[in-house]
Write a protein that holds these residues in place. Structure first.
Motif, PDB file in Angstrom:
ATOM      1  N   ALA A 309       0.775  -1.152  -0.081  1.00  0.00           N
ATOM      2  CA  ALA A 309      -0.034  -0.210   0.069  1.00  0.00           C
ATOM      3  C   ALA A 309       0.863   1.281   0.039  1.00  0.00           C
ATOM      4  O   ALA A 309       0.662   2.136  -0.615  1.00  0.00           O
ATOM      5  CB  ALA A 309      -0.906   0.046   1.214  1.00  0.00           C
ATOM      6  N   LEU A 311       3.784   1.608  -1.211  1.00  0.00           N
ATOM      7  CA  LEU A 311       4.546   1.653  -2.651  1.00  0.00           C
ATOM      8  C   LEU A 311       3.412   2.192  -3.567  1.00  0.00           C
ATOM      9  O   LEU A 311       3.740   3.350  -4.384  1.00  0.00           O
ATOM     10  CB  LEU A 311       5.004   0.090  -3.226  1.00  0.00           C
ATOM     11  CG  LEU A 311       5.982  -0.579  -2.570  1.00  0.00           C
ATOM     12  CD1 LEU A 311       6.323  -1.912  -3.072  1.00  0.00           C
ATOM     13  CD2 LEU A 311       7.281   0.221  -2.812  1.00  0.00           C
ATOM     14  N   ARG A 312       2.094   1.740  -3.506  1.00  0.00           N
ATOM     15  CA  ARG A 312       1.487   2.221  -4.331  1.00  0.00           C
ATOM     16  C   ARG A 312       0.865   3.714  -4.079  1.00  0.00           C
ATOM     17  O   ARG A 312       0.681   4.721  -5.152  1.00  0.00           O
ATOM     18  CB  ARG A 312      -0.085   1.494  -4.057  1.00  0.00           C
ATOM     19  CG  ARG A 312      -0.662   1.144  -5.240  1.00  0.00           C
ATOM     20  CD  ARG A 312      -2.183   0.595  -5.166  1.00  0.00           C
ATOM     21  NE  ARG A 312      -2.388  -0.012  -6.593  1.00  0.00           N
ATOM     22  CZ  ARG A 312      -2.852  -1.342  -6.667  1.00  0.00           C
ATOM     23  NH1 ARG A 312      -2.866  -1.876  -5.667  1.00  0.00           N
ATOM     24  NH2 ARG A 312      -2.767  -1.662  -7.858  1.00  0.00           N
ATOM     25  N   ALA A 313       1.082   4.098  -2.883  1.00  0.00           N
ATOM     26  CA  ALA A 313       0.730   5.532  -2.538  1.00  0.00           C
ATOM     27  C   ALA A 313       1.989   6.406  -3.234  1.00  0.00           C
ATOM     28  O   ALA A 313       1.778   7.351  -3.571  1.00  0.00           O
ATOM     29  CB  ALA A 313       0.544   5.755  -1.267  1.00  0.00           C
ATOM     30  N   ASP A 315       4.647   5.501  -5.175  1.00  0.00           N
ATOM     31  CA  ASP A 315       5.088   5.108  -6.835  1.00  0.00           C
ATOM     32  C   ASP A 315       3.940   5.332  -7.621  1.00  0.00           C
ATOM     33  O   ASP A 315       3.713   4.238  -8.107  1.00  0.00           O
ATOM     34  CB  ASP A 315       5.908   3.981  -6.522  1.00  0.00           C
ATOM     35  CG  ASP A 315       6.813   3.903  -7.827  1.00  0.00           C
ATOM     36  OD1 ASP A 315       6.877   4.717  -8.674  1.00  0.00           O
ATOM     37  OD2 ASP A 315       7.570   2.724  -7.775  1.00  0.00           O
ATOM     38  N   ARG A 316       3.577   6.491  -8.315  1.00  0.00           N
ATOM     39  CA  ARG A 316       2.504   6.385  -9.190  1.00  0.00           C
ATOM     40  C   ARG A 316       2.669   7.237 -10.369  1.00  0.00           C
ATOM     41  O   ARG A 316       1.903   7.111 -11.307  1.00  0.00           O
ATOM     42  CB  ARG A 316       1.141   6.764  -8.453  1.00  0.00           C
ATOM     43  CG  ARG A 316       1.190   8.218  -7.929  1.00  0.00           C
ATOM     44  CD  ARG A 316      -0.225   8.566  -7.344  1.00  0.00           C
ATOM     45  NE  ARG A 316      -0.278   7.770  -6.065  1.00  0.00           N
ATOM     46  CZ  ARG A 316      -1.537   7.778  -5.430  1.00  0.00           C
ATOM     47  NH1 ARG A 316      -2.512   8.090  -6.277  1.00  0.00           N
ATOM     48  NH2 ARG A 316      -1.790   7.395  -4.261  1.00  0.00           N
TER      49      ARG A 316
ATOM     50  N   PHE B   5       3.692  -1.485 -11.773  1.00  0.00           N
ATOM     51  CA  PHE B   5       2.404  -2.320 -11.291  1.00  0.00           C
ATOM     52  C   PHE B   5       1.335  -1.496 -12.004  1.00  0.00           C
ATOM     53  O   PHE B   5       1.390  -0.603 -12.257  1.00  0.00           O
ATOM     54  CB  PHE B   5       2.251  -2.524  -9.807  1.00  0.00           C
ATOM     55  CG  PHE B   5       2.593  -1.288  -9.026  1.00  0.00           C
ATOM     56  CD1 PHE B   5       1.653  -0.294  -8.695  1.00  0.00           C
ATOM     57  CD2 PHE B   5       4.080  -1.067  -8.388  1.00  0.00           C
ATOM     58  CE1 PHE B   5       2.135   0.647  -7.796  1.00  0.00           C
ATOM     59  CE2 PHE B   5       4.206   0.002  -7.556  1.00  0.00           C
ATOM     60  CZ  PHE B   5       3.265   1.116  -7.275  1.00  0.00           C
ATOM     61  N   ASP B  53      -5.909   5.256  -4.155  1.00  0.00           N
ATOM     62  CA  ASP B  53      -4.889   4.159  -4.132  1.00  0.00           C
ATOM     63  C   ASP B  53      -5.424   2.941  -4.618  1.00  0.00           C
ATOM     64  O   ASP B  53      -4.813   1.818  -4.901  1.00  0.00           O
ATOM     65  CB  ASP B  53      -4.279   3.759  -2.722  1.00  0.00           C
ATOM     66  CG  ASP B  53      -3.499   5.244  -2.427  1.00  0.00           C
ATOM     67  OD1 ASP B  53      -3.071   5.879  -3.262  1.00  0.00           O
ATOM     68  OD2 ASP B  53      -3.229   5.266  -1.043  1.00  0.00           O
TER      69      ASP B  53
END
Lengths: 666, 83
Positions: A309, A311-313, A315-316, B5, B53
């Motif tokens: 979570a 990483l998702r926040a 690295d976008r 990803f 997210d």
């Protein structure tokens, strides 16, 4: 001392041009550096290194700070043996830095510039004798040299029996003694040329020592696609550029190749064959050595374990605003100049400043002068096109410097820096949108470092954005612009075209711009855009509909009579085996069947003879083609243009924050 | 080159694809609503990317924004606007 070429063969050879070109040899046998977090268990190994490789204790500086360790006078094989023996505990530095590059960096000298010149000057003075060789024939197929065009002080065509042609070519090269040889497909022709020269008992005179350095062929990933680099034979003391395959030459010309050499400390023979990513990392290496900082052999600053979570926040990627597809009048594109490198410099982002933001970072320190140079060349090229090539190379180097921060093997990269850059860029684009809307502008589209807006006065918006973000911007005014839809009808980010205020047309992502579009279709779309370029308003675009449609009809009518070669599809292949039956796979098979070696990343050119049967011909032997297949491609290209004329649809109103309607039609 | 990803936008697209497939199972008279829902889900996926997210969160955000917009529009305009 103007260095034309360099190489390492037990010592550093520099070819210096001072009237004539002379070779100067320097004895140079530099050490690599070793750091052991706990040296005690490795007592025996250190003893051996001291006796066998003159190892001695010393301190050296990394970007993270000073370390106490050892200098070892040995090569890569010893370094790798140390790694294994210490179970990869040892940290090694300056193991794989090119020795000629390191020599120049340590001595404060550089290729392609006089001593009094600054490496960061946009002016590059050179007086090099040029010689152009163009061999007629297909380099993938032909091995006979019977027809060669040569350009030096005059143009000549060498034609006849192979032995005579080669003898004439070689004596011309010897007589002219050029510094630069420009040759399309040089890297494909050279091994064949060498073989044939030997067969005829001739000496190939391209190298100033008679020796050639060999660069191996390889396929590699770059920006999501496989590229292929052919092997190369590099002559000593003379620049040989493959004008067809060299990205740097195509983008920057000879000045671009020389500028890349000056900045990276690599000889032009290499900079013409390297990608911008390799150039920027070589530049960072040269700067590190010059500043007395050692270059890590392997990265040891691995990323800490993070939750998905998190990483998702973090690295976008870059920010985007989706456009509503349609045609819009009077649109300004605001473009940040070198946004990502500017963020690195402005926010002091570097691997070592993640934990110590108070320190001056290495990455911002070395990128700052490069960025300053780019800002100057971008300005200079507006009045003097000679700077365009250099500007383009700098642009590419700066673009890739960002990607390189996230590359796992980058010497001075770290994923957190990569995330820091994209995170800040998203905030910058959001802030820019807020400013524009607060000033009554309507934001139509935005992508990473560009924003498309309607409204005025644009100069005031530019000034406000630059003042708030402390970043430079450029404005391009479109008299009209078409944002195209995706298959699902929503707006595509990167497919648009429009007329700029200087009367030229800017296109992105449409057939005329795509590399694999057959020439016949490209020409049709180009002709259509030429007509549309003469229309300055949306209303006039509508009036040009009949004229543009006539071009389409003409192209459809003449399609069955087109030359097969004009329908060649040029593709860069990414693989040699395909799981599904497809046109590209059939083309690869056909190439192999005809005995032409292909590798992932290589370019192929083919004509579709019968799409239903996957019947393909390589472009050089194509005689007929599948009219129905190409008609589909033609219609698709027409669809991109005809979208501009769909004004019968209800008009969309773009409403700004002040509820002002801005005229658009759709 | 960073990590790869699935982006929020790609995620919303696959959520919308699921919804499109599910819509086909609806009664004939309900199917147009399913199709509208799919369009609404995608409409603000780019903007949702800034803060959300989770793809489902982004799809719901997009749909709700358009529903509130429609709710606050004058009666006669509601029928004019294409989702």
């Amino acid at each position: 001392m103007w260095i034309l070429d360099s190489a390492y063969r037990g010592g550093v050879d520099l070819w210096v041009r001072d009237g004539a070109v002379t070779k100067i040899r320097h004895d140079y046998d530099p050490p690599f550096y070793l750091y052991l977090p706990d040296p005690h268990p490795h007592h025996d190994m250190i003893g051996t290194l001291e006796s066998e490789y003159h190892a001695g204790e010393c301190t050296f500086t990394t970007i993270f700070g000073e370390l106490s360790g050892y200098r070892v006078f040995a090569g890569r094989s010893v370094a790798e043996a140390i790694e294994q023996q210490t179970n990869y505990e040892a940290q090694l530095f300056n193991v794989d830095v090119r020795i000629d590059q390191r020599f120049m960096a340590e001595h404060g000298i550089f290729p392609c510039g006089a001593e009094h010149e600054s490496r960061f000057s946009p002016d590059i003075s050179y007086n090099l004798r040029r010689f152009e060789i163009s061999i007629r024939g297909n380099p993938s197929l032909s091995a006979a040299f019977t027809d060669i065009d040569v350009t030096h002080e005059r143009c000549e065509r060498l034609h006849g029996r192979e032995r005579n042609v080669l003898a004439d070519l070689f004596s011309l090269v010897t007589a002219c003694d050029p510094d630069v040889i420009l040759m399309p497909d040089a890297d494909t022709w050279m091994p064949k040329l060498q073989k044939q020269a030997r067969a005829h008992g001739l000496e190939m005179p391209f190298s100033r020592t008679g020796k050639y350095r060999r660069m191996d062929a390889r396929s590699y990933w770059s920006y999501g696609r496989v590229e292929h680099k052919e092997s190369a034979l590099i002559p000593d003391g003379r620049i040989l550029i493959d004008t067809e395959k060299s990205f740097v030459y195509r983008e920057g010309g000879l000045a671009g190749v020389l500028m890349a050499a000056r900045l990276s400390g690599l000889p032009p023979n290499l900079t013409s064959r390297f990608t911008p990513g390799t150039l920027i990392s070589s530049y960072e290496v040269y700067e590190a050595v010059r500043r007395g900082i050692v270059v890590p052999f392997r990265k040891s600053d691995a990323e800490k374990v993070r939750r998905f979570a998190e990483l998702r926040a973090a690295d976008r990627g870059g920010m985007m605003f989706q456009p509503a597809p349609g045609i819009y009048g009077d649109v300004d594109e605001i473009d940040f100049t070198s946004l990502y490198p500017s963020i690195i410099v402005q926010a002091n982002l570097s691997p070592e400043t993640i934990e110590h933001p108070e320190r001056q970072g290495f990455l911002p320190a070395v990128l700052d002068p490069l960025l300053g140079l780019r800002i100057r060349t971008k300005q200079l090229k507006k009045s003097d096109p000679r700077y365009a090539g250099i500007d383009s190379i700098l642009k590419w180097m700066l673009v890739t410097c960002f990607g390189y921060t996230g590359y796992k093997n980058a010497k001075f990269g770290r994923i957190e820096v990569h995330e820091g850059i994209t995170g800040r860029s998203r905030d910058i684009l959001m802030r820019t949108k807020d400013i524009a809307e607060a000033m009554g502008f309507c934001v139509l589209h935005g992508i990473v470092d560009c924003l498309w807006v309607q409204g005025s006065p644009i100069e005031a918006l530019k000034a406000h954005i630059e003042q708030t973000t402390r970043l430079l911007t450029e404005i391009e005014h479109f008299d009209w612009i078409v944002f195209l839809p995706q298959n699902d009808g929503s707006g595509a980010y990167n497919r648009y075209y429009g007329r700029l205020s200087d009367g030229s047309v800017k296109v992105r992502g449409i057939a005329a711009r795509r590399h694999d579009t057959p020439e016949y279709i490209r020409a049709m779309q180009r002709d259509m855009l030429t007509v549309m370029a003469s229309t300055a308003t949306i209303a006039d675009v509508g009036k040009a509909k009949d004229l543009v449609k006539a071009i389409y009809r003409h192209a459809v009518q003449n399609l069955p009579y087109a030359h097969a070669q004009d329908l060649a599809i040029n593709r860069r292949i990414s693989r040699l085996t395909y799981t599904h039956r497809c046109i590209e796979g059939a083309a690869v098979k056909e190439y192999q069947k005809r005995g032409v070696a292909v590798a992932p990343g290589a370019k192929i050119s083919y004509v579709v003879r019968d799409a239903r049967k996957y019947a393909i011909d390589p472009a050089w032997s194509a005689g007929s083609f599948d009219v129905r297949y190409y008609r589909e491609l033609l219609d698709k290209a027409w669809g991109e243009i005809s979208y501009a004329f769909m004004s019968e649809k209800p008009s969309l109103n773009c409403v700004g924050r002040d509820n002002r309607s801005i005229n658009t039609i759709h | 080159m960073g990590r790869s990803f699935t982006s929020i936008r790609q995620g919303v697209k696959s959520t919308a694809d699921h919804w499109a497939r599910s819509s086909r199972a609806l009664k004939k008279e309900d199917q147009p609503y399913g199709e509208k829902l799919v369009k609404l889900a995608k409409k603000h996926s780019s903007e949702a990317f800034y803060g959300c997210d989770d793809p489902l969160e982004a799809a719901v955000f997009s749909v709700l924004i358009e529903m509130i917009k429609k709710q606050e529009q004058p009666e006669q305009e509601k029928n004019d606007v294409d989702p």
